[in-house]
Design an enzyme around this catalytic site. Sequence first.
Site, PDB file in Angstrom:
ATOM      1  N   ILE A 143       0.833  -1.203   0.000  1.00 10.47           N
ATOM      2  CA  ILE A 143       0.000   0.000   0.000  1.00 10.47           C
ATOM      3  C   ILE A 143       0.868   1.253   0.000  1.00 10.47           C
ATOM      4  O   ILE A 143       1.818   1.354   0.770  1.00 10.47           O
ATOM      5  CB  ILE A 143      -0.901   0.028   1.257  1.00 10.47           C
ATOM      6  N   CYS A 144       0.504   2.208  -0.849  1.00  8.12           N
ATOM      7  CA  CYS A 144       1.163   3.521  -0.835  1.00  8.12           C
ATOM      8  C   CYS A 144       0.192   4.496  -0.169  1.00  8.12           C
ATOM      9  O   CYS A 144      -0.765   4.955  -0.785  1.00  8.12           O
ATOM     10  CB  CYS A 144       1.487   3.969  -2.258  1.00  8.12           C
TER      11      CYS A 144
END
Length: 202
Positions: free
Chosen positions: A92-93
């Site tokens: 996840i960013c």
Amino acid sequence: MANISISRVKREFAEVVKSEEAKRCGICIKMLNENNFTKLLGEITGPPDTPYEGGKFLVDIEIPDSYPFNPPKMKFITRIWHPNISSVTGAICLDILKDNWAAALTLRTVLMSLQVLLSAAEPDDPQDAVVAKQYNENIHLFMKTARHWSEAYAKARPIKTQDFHEKVRKLSETGFSDDSCRTALSKSGWDEQRGMETLLDS
């Protein structure tokens, strides 16, 4: 795990379980092993008016010894087509899981932030460049692909992606797995010939 981390996680776990807001938003958290608060499982319901609507997305949560001074490690277990989440690893960013983490944040606020991310992608700061490119160049195709993945992996109610399901089925008759065919077709704009070339090149 340090005592401060254990007591904090226990309190936050209870907060999510008891939160009416979390229930209303379709967010919950579970323990994987009794009395082990370092490995948790989050669940997020795809928000309305998005291609993820109605899907159930599982998130792996790992609590470091240095929590809450360092963020939890989170990744999507359920495969998802989203610019800020890797379609391969689930990485996840999200800024609050990295440089913008603050000790005042909680597991509930992070899970709710992930749900918001599903409503408001940030393609200019992508985790998955292929998905972000599709998002920027052909939003209609992105929306339909994301919906298809939600149907295939997150048990979202089937809507209008039957033709994509059929293309996956046809390509999988060549001996490749459904997952491999779906990924190749998604990356190839659902062009069957390009999808096969992608499979053969991988």
